[in-house]
Structures are given as C-alpha cells and as structure tokens.
Design an enzyme around this catalytic site. Structure first.
Site, PDB file in Angstrom:
ATOM      1  N   SER A 147       5.648   8.336   9.551  1.00  0.00           N
ATOM      2  CA  SER A 147       4.290   8.399   9.347  1.00  0.00           C
ATOM      3  C   SER A 147       3.894   7.042  11.025  1.00  0.00           C
ATOM      4  CB  SER A 147       2.988   7.324   8.229  1.00  0.00           C
ATOM      5  OG  SER A 147       2.354   6.863   8.811  1.00  0.00           O
ATOM      6  N   TYR A 160       0.338   2.232   1.680  1.00  0.00           N
ATOM      7  CA  TYR A 160       0.850   2.669   1.797  1.00  0.00           C
ATOM      8  C   TYR A 160       2.312   2.554   3.253  1.00  0.00           C
ATOM      9  CZ  TYR A 160       0.389   7.784   4.833  1.00  0.00           C
ATOM     10  OH  TYR A 160       1.390   8.181   5.949  1.00  0.00           O
TER      11      TYR A 160
END
Ligand code: NAD
Length: 270
Positions: A147, A160
């Site tokens: 990501s 995250y």
C-alpha cells in the site's frame, strides 16, 4: 481470451483474499491472461461468485490466512488441481480506518494489533512458507499487496502503516532467502473503493472502506495524477511481476503505483 493464450498462459497462481476488491480484479485479469487461479478466501459467498464467473479455471478454498493449515491446504489444492504453482499473491488484508494511536484504548490497540498484524503480516508469511517449495520447483514468484502506507504516513492509522511497512521487510528478506529460485516482489497501490474491512477487535469488522470513500473526490485529492482509481486500474503490475519473461531480473522490488509519494501540485489560481 482462451486458455493457452495470453501473457500468463498456462500459469497456476494462488491469490489470498481473491473474492473481492483488488484480489478479485487480479484473479479476473490473470484468468483473462491465460492463467488458472486458486483462491484462499474466508467468504463462501465470494467463492460462489468466483465459481459462477470462472468455472473450472478457478479453484476456491475456504479458509483463513492466519492459519498455517489453511495456507498449506490452499497450496495443495493448487498443485493438485493445476499441476503446480507459478505465483503466490499474498493479498488478503485489513485496514484500521486511519485510527491514530492516541484515539485507541489500550485494549483496542492490543487486540487490534493482534488481529490486523495476524492478517496483514502473519498471513503473508504463512502463505509464503506454504508456497515456497512448490514455487521453487517452477522458478515461480511471490507478489505481496502492500500500500502507499508501506512507504508513507497518512494511508491509514498506526497499525495499518506499521503492518504494511513490515511487508517491505518481508519482501526484502524473503527475496534474499529464496533467491535464486523464487522472485519476491510487491505492489503498493493507493486508495480504492473496495470491501476492505477492519478488525473486529476495533468494532470495524462490518465497516467497509467503501462506506468511508463513497465518491472519488477524497482519493483524487491525494493523487498527484488527479485520479480516483478502481481495483482494475492496479492489476497490470501483478501481470508484469508474475510473468517470468517480463520481469526475469526483478526481485526484492516494491512497485509504488500509488501516485501519492509525489505531492499534488496546488490547483492554479482562479
Ligand atoms: N482498498 C484500498 O484503498 C487499498 C489501498 C491500498 C492497499 N490495499 C490492500 O489491498 C489488499 C486487498 O484489499 P481490498 O481493498 O481489495 O479489500 P477487500 O476486502 O475487498 O478484499 C480482501 C479480501 O480478503 C478476504 N479476507 C480478509 N481477511 C481474510 C482472512 N483472514 N482469511 C481469508 N480471507 C480474508 C476478504 O473476505 C476479502 O474478500 C489488502 O492487502 C489491502 O491492504 C487496499
């Protein structure tokens, strides 16, 4: 495209979390490029949808990526259905909906960490461990979905971001450990409206990122290219990395395709 044709003709791939969002788009494109796919996925409904769409070109395995046994079963299913394994795509993930460290109670942080790192980091590692031997036999490759949060802050909250940064470490170390027989790379996409969920331990198990990003405008503001991409817009790098011919020299690479590392230029004055 018929089986036997395409950039991935004859390849057998295993995709975790291939039931929706980016994983599903990767499966659809890989099949269109001539591959067969095995999908490890926890949702039976999503597996039914895959079967309807692709018939015997896709084999669904219901299971949880945090289980070593389920990862092993998925690899065995791929080998027995399609004769071997050429690529493992570690993709199933959870998001933390951008929750800041100080906005979480100690219990949310403790339990949210276990659940989110269990899927985003342990899940990738167990899948890699399960797939390594079969991939080595075919000089195959691993591709992890990371990501923009693997490289920059603000793509999520602290859990995250830390988990996706850990993914960069998995790529570097596994590329080293598995060379020269297995290439190990990652794709780092930016935001997209999918069914991405959060940890149940943070009461985010039934919330989807699409609920938070109902229009493309918020995504566009982060993109240097003024884009609000869909999952399909991110699949080409997976084809490139899975293809032995097209990325024979590539291992240990994280392809940043998020367009958020280059800050967006201010809008011109009216
Ligand atoms: N959506 C975004 O904005 C975005 C941005 C960058 C990176 N990513 C990454 O893309 C990857 C795919 O996410 P997505 O956005 O397509 O979300 P998604 O929820 O649509 O797809 C993930 C799939 O994984 C499955 N899954 C979740 N936990 C599982 C488990 N423990 N075992 C088995 N299957 C499980 C889900 O059922 C789902 O089908 C993730 O790694 C995510 O971090 C997403």
């Amino acid at each position: 495209m018929a089986a036997g044709q395409g950039r991935l003709a004859g390849l057998s791939v295993l995709v975790t979390g291939g039931g929706s969002g980016l994983g599903r788009a990767v499966v659809d494109r890989f099949v269109a490029e001539g591959a067969t796919a095995t999908v490890l996925e926890r949702s039976p409904e999503k597996l039914d949808n895959l079967r309807e769409a692709h018939g015997d070109r896709v084999r669904g395995v219901r299971g949880d990526v945090t289980s070593g046994e389920d990862n092993t079963a998925a690899v065995e299913a791929a080998v027995s259905a399609f004769g071997g394994l050429d690529a493992f795509v570690g993709n199933a993930g959870l998001w933390d909906f951008g929750r800041a460290a100080l906005d979480m109670s100690m219990a949310e942080l403790e339990n949210g960490y276990e659940e989110l790192f269990g899927v985003n980091v342990k899940g990738y590692l167990l899948g890699a461990r399960a797939a390594a031997q079969a991939l080595a036999e075919r000089r195959g490759s691993m591709i992890f979905t990371l990501s923009n949060a693997a490289l920059y802050p603000r793509g999520g909250g602290v859990l995250y971001t830390a988990s996706k940064h850990a993914g960069v470490g998995l790529v570097a170390q596994l590329a080293y450990e598995l060379a020269p027989r297995v290439r190990v790379n990652a794709v780092a996409p930016g935001g997209m409206a999918t069914d991405l969920r959060g940890p149940r331990a943070m009461a985010l198990g039934d919330t989807s990122i699409s609920d938070m990003l109902p229009t493309g405008d918020r995504l566009r503001r982060y993109s240097a290219l003024d884009l609000a991409p869909s999952a399909e817009d991110y699949v080409a790098p997976y084809v490139l990395l899975a293809s032995r011919e097209e990325s024979a020299t590539v291992t240990g690479a994280v392809l940043d395709v998020s367009a958020v590392g280059t800050p967006r230029r201010p809008d011109p004055a009216p």
